[in-house]
Each structure stands twice: as structure tokens, then as C-alpha cells.
Design an enzyme around this catalytic site. Structure first.
Site, PDB file in Angstrom:
ATOM      1  N   GLY A  12       0.950  -1.303  -0.059  1.00 30.14           N
ATOM      2  CA  GLY A  12      -0.040  -0.175   0.115  1.00 30.14           C
ATOM      3  C   GLY A  12       0.840   1.049   0.024  1.00 30.14           C
ATOM      4  O   GLY A  12       1.925   1.215   0.558  1.00 30.14           O
ATOM      5  N   ARG A  16      -2.360   8.079   3.826  1.00 33.76           N
ATOM      6  CA  ARG A  16      -2.744   8.968   4.621  1.00 33.76           C
ATOM      7  C   ARG A  16      -1.375   9.370   5.347  1.00 33.76           C
ATOM      8  O   ARG A  16      -1.806  10.390   6.557  1.00 33.76           O
ATOM      9  CB  ARG A  16      -3.812   8.140   5.470  1.00 33.76           C
ATOM     10  CG  ARG A  16      -4.999   8.061   4.939  1.00 33.76           C
ATOM     11  CD  ARG A  16      -6.059   6.984   5.592  1.00 33.76           C
ATOM     12  NE  ARG A  16      -5.647   5.474   5.149  1.00 33.76           N
ATOM     13  CZ  ARG A  16      -6.284   4.496   5.434  1.00 33.76           C
ATOM     14  NH1 ARG A  16      -7.336   4.623   6.423  1.00 33.76           N
ATOM     15  NH2 ARG A  16      -5.830   3.151   5.063  1.00 33.76           N
ATOM     16  N   GLN A  74       3.788  -6.225  -6.289  1.00 37.43           N
ATOM     17  CA  GLN A  74       1.984  -6.193  -6.468  1.00 37.43           C
ATOM     18  C   GLN A  74       1.912  -4.655  -7.127  1.00 37.43           C
ATOM     19  O   GLN A  74       1.982  -3.622  -6.528  1.00 37.43           O
ATOM     20  CB  GLN A  74       1.173  -6.163  -5.266  1.00 37.43           C
ATOM     21  CG  GLN A  74      -0.337  -6.068  -5.562  1.00 37.43           C
ATOM     22  CD  GLN A  74      -1.276  -5.519  -4.220  1.00 37.43           C
ATOM     23  OE1 GLN A  74      -0.477  -4.876  -3.426  1.00 37.43           O
ATOM     24  NE2 GLN A  74      -2.310  -5.892  -4.699  1.00 37.43           N
ATOM     25  N   GLY A  79      -6.063  -3.915  -3.880  1.00 30.48           N
ATOM     26  CA  GLY A  79      -6.473  -4.346  -2.570  1.00 30.48           C
ATOM     27  C   GLY A  79      -5.696  -5.446  -2.134  1.00 30.48           C
ATOM     28  O   GLY A  79      -4.771  -5.984  -2.654  1.00 30.48           O
ATOM     29  N   ASP A 104       1.777  -2.717   8.439  1.00 31.94           N
ATOM     30  CA  ASP A 104       1.328  -1.600   9.145  1.00 31.94           C
ATOM     31  C   ASP A 104       0.614  -1.605  10.617  1.00 31.94           C
ATOM     32  O   ASP A 104       0.057  -0.872  11.322  1.00 31.94           O
ATOM     33  CB  ASP A 104       0.669  -0.409   8.420  1.00 31.94           C
ATOM     34  CG  ASP A 104      -0.874  -0.925   8.238  1.00 31.94           C
ATOM     35  OD1 ASP A 104      -1.346  -2.168   8.461  1.00 31.94           O
ATOM     36  OD2 ASP A 104      -1.777  -0.312   7.685  1.00 31.94           O
ATOM     37  N   GLY A 149     -12.798  -2.394   9.553  1.00 29.32           N
ATOM     38  CA  GLY A 149     -13.735  -3.549   8.900  1.00 29.32           C
ATOM     39  C   GLY A 149     -14.710  -3.895  10.117  1.00 29.32           C
ATOM     40  O   GLY A 149     -13.945  -4.254  11.338  1.00 29.32           O
ATOM     41  N   GLU A 164     -16.504  -3.334   5.309  1.00 28.28           N
ATOM     42  CA  GLU A 164     -15.526  -2.432   5.320  1.00 28.28           C
ATOM     43  C   GLU A 164     -16.416  -0.876   5.785  1.00 28.28           C
ATOM     44  O   GLU A 164     -17.635  -1.057   5.140  1.00 28.28           O
ATOM     45  CB  GLU A 164     -14.604  -2.212   3.990  1.00 28.28           C
ATOM     46  CG  GLU A 164     -13.557  -3.060   3.847  1.00 28.28           C
ATOM     47  CD  GLU A 164     -12.733  -3.387   4.855  1.00 28.28           C
ATOM     48  OE1 GLU A 164     -12.024  -2.386   5.218  1.00 28.28           O
ATOM     49  OE2 GLU A 164     -12.537  -4.361   5.335  1.00 28.28           O
ATOM     50  N   TYR A 376      39.661  20.162  23.044  1.00 29.57           N
ATOM     51  CA  TYR A 376      38.829  19.370  21.825  1.00 29.57           C
ATOM     52  C   TYR A 376      40.068  18.433  21.581  1.00 29.57           C
ATOM     53  O   TYR A 376      41.268  18.809  21.401  1.00 29.57           O
ATOM     54  CB  TYR A 376      38.877  20.328  20.718  1.00 29.57           C
ATOM     55  CG  TYR A 376      38.695  19.498  19.379  1.00 29.57           C
ATOM     56  CD1 TYR A 376      37.661  18.461  19.182  1.00 29.57           C
ATOM     57  CD2 TYR A 376      39.636  19.397  18.428  1.00 29.57           C
ATOM     58  CE1 TYR A 376      37.556  17.718  18.035  1.00 29.57           C
ATOM     59  CE2 TYR A 376      39.576  18.641  17.085  1.00 29.57           C
ATOM     60  CZ  TYR A 376      38.560  17.720  16.950  1.00 29.57           C
ATOM     61  OH  TYR A 376      38.197  16.989  16.150  1.00 29.57           O
TER      62      TYR A 376
HETATM   63  C1  UD1 Z   1      -7.534  -3.324   6.337  1.00 27.87           C
HETATM   64  C2  UD1 Z   1      -9.141  -4.137   6.372  1.00 27.87           C
HETATM   65  C3  UD1 Z   1      -9.854  -3.876   7.428  1.00 27.87           C
HETATM   66  C4  UD1 Z   1      -9.156  -3.980   8.878  1.00 27.87           C
HETATM   67  C5  UD1 Z   1      -7.834  -3.109   8.707  1.00 27.87           C
HETATM   68  C6  UD1 Z   1      -7.039  -3.358  10.026  1.00 27.87           C
HETATM   69  C7  UD1 Z   1      -9.224  -4.764   3.907  1.00 27.87           C
HETATM   70  C8  UD1 Z   1      -9.972  -4.431   2.859  1.00 27.87           C
HETATM   71  N1  UD1 Z   1      -9.484  -4.109   4.990  1.00 27.87           N
HETATM   72  O1  UD1 Z   1      -8.050  -2.041   5.896  1.00 27.87           O
HETATM   73  O2  UD1 Z   1     -11.057  -4.673   7.488  1.00 27.87           O
HETATM   74  O3  UD1 Z   1     -10.039  -3.389   9.870  1.00 27.87           O
HETATM   75  O4  UD1 Z   1      -7.001  -3.283   7.732  1.00 27.87           O
HETATM   76  O5  UD1 Z   1      -5.862  -2.786  10.229  1.00 27.87           O
HETATM   77  O6  UD1 Z   1      -8.342  -5.732   3.954  1.00 27.87           O
HETATM   78  N2  UD1 Z   1      -1.968  -3.429   1.203  1.00 27.87           N
HETATM   79  C9  UD1 Z   1      -1.177  -4.208  -0.104  1.00 27.87           C
HETATM   80  N3  UD1 Z   1      -1.845  -4.333  -1.093  1.00 27.87           N
HETATM   81  C10 UD1 Z   1      -2.930  -3.405  -1.532  1.00 27.87           C
HETATM   82  C11 UD1 Z   1      -3.637  -2.931  -0.461  1.00 27.87           C
HETATM   83  C12 UD1 Z   1      -2.972  -2.927   0.940  1.00 27.87           C
HETATM   84  O7  UD1 Z   1      -0.310  -4.781   0.124  1.00 27.87           O
HETATM   85  O8  UD1 Z   1      -3.500  -3.331  -2.687  1.00 27.87           O
HETATM   86  C13 UD1 Z   1      -1.302  -3.434   2.347  1.00 27.87           C
HETATM   87  C14 UD1 Z   1      -1.109  -2.259   3.121  1.00 27.87           C
HETATM   88  O9  UD1 Z   1       0.229  -1.884   2.776  1.00 27.87           O
HETATM   89  C15 UD1 Z   1      -1.218  -2.634   4.457  1.00 27.87           C
HETATM   90  C16 UD1 Z   1      -2.227  -3.639   4.603  1.00 27.87           C
HETATM   91  O10 UD1 Z   1      -2.371  -4.354   3.228  1.00 27.87           O
HETATM   92  O11 UD1 Z   1       0.014  -2.944   5.099  1.00 27.87           O
HETATM   93  C17 UD1 Z   1      -3.567  -3.037   4.879  1.00 27.87           C
HETATM   94  O12 UD1 Z   1      -4.037  -2.238   3.933  1.00 27.87           O
HETATM   95  P1  UD1 Z   1      -4.912  -0.728   4.197  1.00 27.87           P
HETATM   96  O13 UD1 Z   1      -4.909   0.041   3.065  1.00 27.87           O
HETATM   97  O14 UD1 Z   1      -3.916  -0.092   5.401  1.00 27.87           O
HETATM   98  O15 UD1 Z   1      -5.986  -1.279   4.822  1.00 27.87           O
HETATM   99  P2  UD1 Z   1      -7.265  -0.757   5.598  1.00 27.87           P
HETATM  100  O16 UD1 Z   1      -8.046   0.252   5.162  1.00 27.87           O
HETATM  101  O17 UD1 Z   1      -6.519  -0.158   7.120  1.00 27.87           O
HETATM  102 CA    CA Z   2      -4.104  -0.139   7.577  1.00 26.66          CA
END
Ligand code: UD1
Ligand code: CA
Length: 478
Positions: A12, A16, A74, A79, A104, A149, A164, A376
Site C-alpha cells: 500500500g 494517509r 504487486q 487491494g 502497518d 472493517g 469495510e 578538543y
Molecule cells: C484493512 C482491512 C480492514 C481492517 C484493517 C485493520 C481490507 C480491505 N480491510 O483496512 O478490514 O480493519 O485493515 O488494520 O483488507 N496492502 C497491499 N496491497 C494493496 C492494499 C493494501 O499490500 O493493494 C497492504 C497495505 O500496505 C497494508 C495492509 O495491506 O499494510 C492493509 O491495507 P490498508 O490500506 O491499510 O487497509 P485498511 O484500510 O487499514
Molecule cells: Ca491499515
């Protein structure tokens, strides 16, 4: 929980965070975010760790090149479900369970993962003895569910789906049980169902949590482990959350140190990085910063406002107020400061004394040697029991190159002297105060470069008399 594989989702953008640095490379208590799940998986002995990277993938790989990780790219990021799909190519010949962590979510404890395995391996309700869950995940109850979620359960209290936030019905939005984003799934189940994920949601993404609904629709088991400590599963999406996680990690670090026998007088004003080791009966005063690889012995006193980075401090040392120490070694029983600056490459042997307003850089200082005031010392090799007077300077830089100053054992350097390097002061030699030493000094001799003192008798008396006379003359004229 033996023989499991793992995936860390880290592709990701971290939109934010509003940063040019990939989110998972942000530091948290001195350790990179992504290192938290990586270290956890190493501790739990995952047999293979696949990291899904996307934004800043090159930077992430570079940072972890020493770790035995497998990376998949990726691109584009479609997603969390799509991210897991990408990771599957590195898990082709594997079987059993795969633990899926988020890059994260840093504060997860090993015990919690062990508990997740227990819940996952338990026979699902109403199923035959052999069957186990297809997918399990960690949830938590919060009064601030925003951004997470929501976990939807049926009348039997079994999880039916995760919705979500942006796709929630108003009634679902009120649910206080949320998805922690940590899953344990059967690889076979993933292989046959990842392709079923759809993008028909508000974000147009493949949502990994949709697998829960898929599993349930096929009558397969789904379990949730609900954790109590919310901080354990808190995800970091912006810098405000990063600072909250920082506070939580800091609290844990200090707690462990205090329970291990270290006195920390003001925990709310003490900043100690992850991995810092401190011996028993050491006292850490307020406003102390210990950063990076710091090792501190026992019975050490660290006074107010000290900053120590990547250094080793021996037992029984006193670091007085407002000293700054970086990439250095301080020998047992030494005293440093107040207001001392110990720069990289400095090694102070046992029982040495570095006083106020002294700067030492890339130098070895022998046992029992004292440099007490306003000096020094750079690129020097100093023997044992040397006394360096106030205001002494090693002139180590000629504008082009750096040179070494060698001072042998038992030397006495008088105050306000300059040692122009390269220069060697022999064993037991004396340097008279105010000297500028440009040539080597033989052992046991005295070197002195200042001009001889002249005493002019009654000079001041004559000066005064002259002054008075000129004043009288002026008055007469008026
Ligand atoms: C996600 C969950 C949510 C949960 C939350 C907990 C989904 C759809 N939602 O939301 O239900 O409550 O985590 O913290 O999964 N990432 C990828 N590739 C992508 C998108 C994301 O590797 O295409 C990785 C991000 O880098 C991150 C993790 O997946 O480390 C979660 O992604 P993020 O966008 O932070 O999801 P949330 O909106 O927090
Ligand atoms: Ca997250």
C-alpha cells in the site's frame, strides 16, 4: 503451529501518511515499521516469509536485503485480496496454514499469534472431528471503530462477514467489533477461493476479508480471536496513529526495563529505543534519549538531558547532565560530562574522566586519563593516566588532511596548549601551559614554546602618574 508460512502485506502507498517515504519504512521507537512483523515471524519460526511490496518496493528490498525474505511486487495495488494473490506465487509448493500480517500493524505479541493458532486449529462448531477452520482472524472491540472493517455475526454469534467502513449499512457502522487485519488461512482454501474475490465495493478493490463470507457460504469454518489489548492490533495509517503507537511501544519498553531492575525516574519523559539493553541498578533520569544500538551496564547513572546513540556504556559509569554521546564506547567506572560531547569512533578506557565542555572525536583514551575542562581532542591516541589541562586542543586538520596526535602514558599537558598533528608526546613528558607543540616531544622531557616572562618594575605606577599629569594639563588649558 509448526510448519507455517507467512505473508506480510506492505504494498500500500500509505496515502494517509502524506509522505514520499513508503509507510512501512517509517521508524517506530527506533525500529522500522516493517521490522516489527518480520521480527515477530522470525521469533515464531515461520518457514517462509513473503513480503508483498508495491510503493517504494526498491527501497523496502534494500532495507531488508540481509533478511531471508521473499519479495513479490504487486503493481498496481488492487487491494489486500489481490496482494495475497500475488504472494501465492512464492508459496506454490507449500501446504498447511499461512499467517497473513499487515506491514502497518506493529505491536502484535507472539502470544496472541499462538492463541490465534489455537482458535484456528479447534474443530469448528457443528463440524466433524477432522475438519478445521478455513480461515481465522483477529478482532477487537473498540469505541472508535472508524476506518476498520466491522465484524458481522449471526444469531449463533458466528462470524458471517467483515464489512469495510465505506460499505457499511448504518446499522453495521455501529458495530464495535472490528477486524484487526491478521489472518490465519489454509493454503488450499486460499488457492481455490482467491479468484472468487470481486471488486464490487465502494473502493473497487479486491478485499481479503471477503474470504470470510466465501468460507461461510460454502459451509467452511471461520473463527475469530477477540483480543483485549487494542494497542496490539492498532494499524498505522497516519502520523497521529504513528505517534500513538510510539507512545504504546515506549511504555512497553520502559515497563520491561523497570521490571528488569532499571530505575527510570520519569517514564513519561524518557525516550528509549527498541532493543536497548540496560543492566541492573542503573538509574535513568528525566529527558534522557537512548537511540539505536545502545548497551548500558549495571550501576550506571545517566543524568538529566543526556542523549546516547549507538554506544556502549560500561558498568559503574556516570554520564552527567546534557552530555551527547554517539558511536562510542565508555569504559567501566568512567565519568563523562556535564556538557560533554563524545563523537563517533571514541573509545574511553576504564576509569577515565571527561569533564565539562570537552569534545572528543575518533580517539582512544587510556585508563585513568583525565580531560576535565574545555578541550578538543580529535584523532588522538592517548595512553594511561594522562592529564590534559583546561583548554587543550589537538589541531588535527591542516585544511586538507586529518592527522593523528599520539600521547603516551603519564604525560601532563599544561592548560591552553595546542598539539599540532601529526605529533607524538613521549611517555611521562610535560608540556608547559600555553605551548604550541609542532615537533615530537621525547619521553620524560619538558616542552615549552611560550616566550619567557618579563617583569617590568613599577610599570603600572608610572602609567598612572602619566595619566594624572595629562589630566591636570587639560584642566589648565580650560
Ligand atoms: C484493512 C482491512 C480492514 C481492517 C484493517 C485493520 C481490507 C480491505 N480491510 O483496512 O478490514 O480493519 O485493515 O488494520 O483488507 N496492502 C497491499 N496491497 C494493496 C492494499 C493494501 O499490500 O493493494 C497492504 C497495505 O500496505 C497494508 C495492509 O495491506 O499494510 C492493509 O491495507 P490498508 O490500506 O491499510 O487497509 P485498511 O484500510 O487499514
Ligand atoms: Ca491499515
Amino acid at each position: 503451529m509448526k510448519n507455517f508460512t507467512a505473508i506480510i502485506l506492505a504494498a500500500g502507498k500509505g496515502t494517509r501518511m502524506k509522505s514520499s517515504t513508503p509507510k512501512v519504512l517509517f521508524p517506530l521507537a527506533g525500529k522500522i515499521l516493517l521490522s516489527y512483523p518480520v521480527d515477530l515471524l522470525k521469533k515464531l519460526k515461520a518457514k517462509r516469509i513473503v513480503v508483498v511490496t508495491g510503493h517504494g518496493s526498491g527501497q523496502v528490498r534494500e532495507e531488508f536485503k540481509k533478511d531471508k525474505l521473499r519479495f513479490v511486487l504487486q503493481s498496481p495495488q488492487l487491494g489486500t485480496g489481490d496482494a495475497v494473490k500475488c504472494a501465492m506465487e512464492e508459496l506454490k509448493n507449500q501446504s498447511g496454514d499461512v499467517l497473513i500480517l499487515s506491514g502497518d500493524v506493529p505491536l502484535l505479541a507472539a502470544e496472541t499469534i499462538k492463541a490465534l493458532f489455537k482458535v484456528h486449529e479447534k474443530k469448528p462448531k457443528g463440524k466433524d472431528k477432522k475438519s478445521k477452520n478455513a480461515i481465522s482472524f483477529i478482532s477487537f472491540i473498540t469505541n472508535k471503530p472508524k476506518g476498520y472493517g466491522r465484524v458481522v455475526r449471526d444469531s449463533e454469534n458466528l462470524v458471517t462477514s467483515i464489512v469495510e467502513e465505506r460499505d457499511c449499512l448504518p446499522s453495521e457502522r455501529k458495530i464495535s467489533e472490528v477486524n484487526g487485519g491478521i489472518y490465519l488461512a489454509d493454503l488450499e482454501f486460499l488457492r481455490s477461493n482467491l479468484a472468487k474475490l470481486k471488486t464490487s465495493n465502494k473502493q473497487g478493490e479486491y478485499y481479503l476479508p471477503d474470504l470470510i463470507k466465501i468460507a461461510r457460504s460454502k459451509g467452511q469454518g471461520v473463527s475469530a480471536l477477540t483480543v483485549i489489548d487494542e494497542s496490539e492490533v492498532m494499524g498505522i495509517n497516519n502520523r497521529l496513529e504513528l505517534s500513538k503507537a510510539e507512545a504504546a511501544v515506549r511504555e512497553r519498553i520502559l515497563k520491561a526495563l523497570m521490571l528488569g531492575g532499571v530505575t527510570i525516574t520519569a517514564p513519561s519523559a524518557t525516550y528509549i529505543d527498541y532493543g536497548v539493553k540496560i543492566g541492573k541498578d542503573t538509574v535513568i533520569s528525566p529527558n534522557v534519549f537512548l537511540k539505536g544500538q545502545v548497551r548500558i551496564g549495571s550501576d550506571v547513572i545517566i543524568e538529566e538531558g543526556v542523549k546516547i546513540t549507538n554506544s556502549t556504556i560500561g558498568s559503574g559509569v556516570i554520564i552527567k547532565s546534557h552530555s551527547v554521546i554517539e558511536d562510542a564506547v565508555i569504559g567501566a567506572g568512567s565519568e563523562v560530562g556535564p556538557f560533554a560531547r563524545i563523537r563517533p569512533g571514541t573509545v574511553l578506557s576504564a576509569s577515565s574522566r571527561i569533564g565539562n565542555f570537552v569534545e572528543v572525536k575518533n580517539s582512544k583514551v587510556g585508563k585513568g586519563t583525565k580531560i576535565n575542562h574545555l578541550s578538543y581532542v580529535g584523532d588522538a591516541l592517548i595512553g594511561e593516566d594522562v592529564n590534559i589541562g583546561a583548554g587543550v586542543i589537538t589541531c588535527n586538520y591542516d585544511g586538507v588532511n586529518k592527522h593523528r596526535t599520539i600521547i603516551k602514558d603519564n604525560v601532563f599537558i599544561g592548560s591552553d596548549s595546542q598539539l599540532v598533528a601529526p605529533v607524538t608526546i613521549g611517555k611521562g613528558a610535560y608540556i608547559g601551559s600555553g605551548s604550541t607543540i609542532t615537533k615530537d616531544v621525547l619521553s620524560s622531557s619538558l616542552a615549552l614554546t611560550r616566550a619567557e616572562q618579563k617583569n617590568i618594575k613599577d610599570w603600572a605606577k608610572r602609567k598612572k602618574a602619566k595619566k594624572n599629569k595629562s589630566k591636570k594639563n587639560k584642566k589648565k588649558k580650560v
